[in-house]
Design an enzyme around this catalytic site. Sequence first.
Site, PDB file in Angstrom:
ATOM      1  N   THR A 403     -68.016   7.936  18.291  1.00 38.55           N
ATOM      2  CA  THR A 403     -69.385   7.954  18.824  1.00 38.55           C
ATOM      3  C   THR A 403     -70.385   8.210  17.697  1.00 38.55           C
ATOM      4  O   THR A 403     -69.998   8.563  16.583  1.00 38.55           O
ATOM      5  CB  THR A 403     -69.516   9.006  19.961  1.00 38.55           C
ATOM      6  N   THR A 421     -71.760   4.864  21.990  1.00 37.04           N
ATOM      7  CA  THR A 421     -70.314   4.914  21.757  1.00 37.04           C
ATOM      8  C   THR A 421     -69.631   3.626  22.176  1.00 37.04           C
ATOM      9  O   THR A 421     -70.141   2.887  23.030  1.00 37.04           O
ATOM     10  CB  THR A 421     -69.696   6.102  22.536  1.00 37.04           C
ATOM     11  N   GLU A 423     -66.325   4.470  22.517  1.00 45.82           N
ATOM     12  CA  GLU A 423     -65.238   5.442  22.743  1.00 45.82           C
ATOM     13  C   GLU A 423     -64.474   5.691  21.442  1.00 45.82           C
ATOM     14  O   GLU A 423     -65.034   6.234  20.538  1.00 45.82           O
ATOM     15  CB  GLU A 423     -64.375   5.032  23.945  1.00 45.82           C
ATOM     16  N   GLU A 442     -63.752   2.567  26.720  1.00 49.93           N
ATOM     17  CA  GLU A 442     -64.346   3.754  27.355  1.00 49.93           C
ATOM     18  C   GLU A 442     -63.549   4.253  28.548  1.00 49.93           C
ATOM     19  O   GLU A 442     -63.639   5.426  28.909  1.00 49.93           O
ATOM     20  CB  GLU A 442     -65.778   3.410  27.803  1.00 49.93           C
ATOM     21  N   ASP A 445     -61.629   7.463  28.860  1.00 49.59           N
ATOM     22  CA  ASP A 445     -62.282   8.750  29.152  1.00 49.59           C
ATOM     23  C   ASP A 445     -62.006   9.217  30.581  1.00 49.59           C
ATOM     24  O   ASP A 445     -62.331  10.341  30.939  1.00 49.59           O
ATOM     25  CB  ASP A 445     -63.804   8.656  28.927  1.00 49.59           C
ATOM     26  N   SER A 466     -68.280  11.681  30.588  1.00 49.07           N
ATOM     27  CA  SER A 466     -68.553  11.697  29.152  1.00 49.07           C
ATOM     28  C   SER A 466     -68.822  13.125  28.707  1.00 49.07           C
ATOM     29  O   SER A 466     -69.060  14.024  29.516  1.00 49.07           O
ATOM     30  CB  SER A 466     -69.795  10.842  28.880  1.00 49.07           C
ATOM     31  N   SER A 467     -68.781  13.318  27.397  1.00 48.03           N
ATOM     32  CA  SER A 467     -69.186  14.600  26.803  1.00 48.03           C
ATOM     33  C   SER A 467     -70.466  14.440  25.996  1.00 48.03           C
ATOM     34  O   SER A 467     -70.893  15.381  25.321  1.00 48.03           O
ATOM     35  CB  SER A 467     -68.086  15.112  25.872  1.00 48.03           C
ATOM     36  N   GLY A 488     -66.387  13.165  20.704  1.00 56.36           N
ATOM     37  CA  GLY A 488     -65.666  13.388  21.968  1.00 56.36           C
ATOM     38  C   GLY A 488     -66.128  14.691  22.604  1.00 56.36           C
ATOM     39  O   GLY A 488     -67.321  15.021  22.582  1.00 56.36           O
TER      40      GLY A 488
HETATM   41  N1  GLY Z   1     -66.539   8.450  24.674  1.00 56.51           N
HETATM   42  C1  GLY Z   1     -67.074   9.699  24.293  1.00 56.51           C
HETATM   43  C2  GLY Z   1     -67.778  10.394  25.384  1.00 56.51           C
HETATM   44  O1  GLY Z   1     -68.270   9.737  26.271  1.00 56.51           O
HETATM   45  O2  GLY Z   1     -67.843  11.587  25.414  1.00 56.51           O
END
Ligand code: GLY
Length: 593
Positions: A403, A421, A423, A442, A445, A466-467, A488
Amino acid sequence: MRSVVVTSLGVLTLAGLLAPPAEAAPAVHTPPPKEVKRPVAEGYGGAVATVDLDASKAALTVLRQGGNAMDAAVAGAAALGVTEPYSAGLAGGGFLVYYDARHRKVTTIDGRETAPRAMTSTALEGIPFAEAVSSGLSVGVPGSVAQWDLALRKYGTMSLRQALRPAIEIADKGFVVDQTFYDQTQQNADRFADFTPTAALYLPGGQPPPVGSVFRNPDLARTYRELGIRGPAWLYGGDLGREIVNTVKKPPVRAGATRNVRSGLMEVSDLRAYRALERPPTKVTYKGLDVYGMAPPSSGGSTVGEALNILEALPKIGLHEYLEASRLAFADRNAYVGDPAYTRVPLGDLLSDGFAKERACLIGPRAMPHPAAPGSPDGSYSACASAAPAASAPEEKKEGPETTHLVVTDRWGDVAAYNITIEQTGGSGIVVPGRGILLNNELTDFTFGPAPGDPNLPAPGKRPRSSMAPTIVLKDGRPLLAVGSPGGATIITTVLQILVNRLDFGMSLPDAVAAPRASQRNTAATQAEPAFTQRYGAELTALGHTLTDVPGPPAGEIGAATGLEFLRDGKVQAVAEPARRGGGSALVVGTHR
Ligand code: GLY
């Protein structure tokens, strides 16, 4: 490579556009003179910070042309799709938090990828994670282009075509390969080699392009040009969409490759159904400041916000408290946060002071037993509820440096904090033939399961949790800080730690970004950078914490943040990393008022 016709405006004629896409043929040239990336810049009239000099320059160009922060954010993101193609791109997604100066309001735009309608809750069950990573199955319906379109239409002043111009120029002329690009290509070389168009683009002659060479992506330049002319419908139901679907369903695997590459479930109808969404931000008040973040399906805003609320409820704040607040907030994130269209997320309670106080009272002078159990964000809070540790914690996937994040502000005071991102670093590893774009992965996730009741299991049309945590802090209704990071799930702890460093430990923003990091995500051991362990390991170990190294690549690094601080008299400080991910680039429009 087929020849193309370029008008005086630098735009392809339609005749050039309608020819069938050619295979990528990147060229490696002698580099132009080296320019210097600086991690900190102070000035007036607008500012930007990204991980990359070319992308920062792209955003700055747009600001200098009179564009606003939203225009520049889109231009910067598109440029990162060229120079940081393993982290960003039009076949990915992202979350954007925006301060609209004219209306003095914060809003967010959700460009998260979605699962195809054929994806059920058991679709990923039993599939080895490593196998899902390089597959058509993990490719989500791309959100970035719809997000750019919505962002520009509602808050920008430029067309998508205008905003894409700087990125097109970089893709055409090329950028100088740095150590980070080389390393990321090298780390992906095995799987890139297994996909014919990916190998042709990113492994010219079978090797990563050497550091110092110039890397061009003419197919991507052409894709961006055509997108600018045809508009988002070209992707969401048109010919580009069909090419993406064909690639997802039948990934272009090299003859003789032994990798088991699963095909995907995406249909053109999934692309047609995709919508970027404007959502209200999360908001908590911390020490009299208003902290705005990204609401679900990202867990960024809720988890950073809950942890800040917990910290505010404590009598003192130090590194021990930072780690414990993060541990508790992650226990709640894992239990309660998913796509709100599919699962009831008790967001108001997760961000309430009552819940935070109940959680804060679990923090004692020593590290709490692992794993912390999730709390009960149910509206009924006691001053101090006791809690036994949970029997088990959800298994965490390995968090990498994936990301990217950019921040930008303009002369009017608009501010964008934007996480982008695809991912994993390198996404699915699959380049769409002739288009120069890497497809995201993605959907990894999602929780793979079996995990009954997990809020993040896949479902038709669902957005994976997501984070990403782009964050804007207001003081008395005006911007004070903007910050965000890749990494992440470590994104959340990086943003939290930077805020604590800046607001509680009294560091300047550049110091807060540069300081060594640690990440506690309700795991038995806290991941810590070597300098963090060296400085604070003994004192934290004495309190019962276990610190562990950050696995690579790149080993020993957490995040790669960018931020802004609004200083006095209209001066802005733009901040990027001095060293992580090779260091970032901060630029300002002018150094004088
Ligand atoms: N793919 C990283 C996030 O969405 O946190």
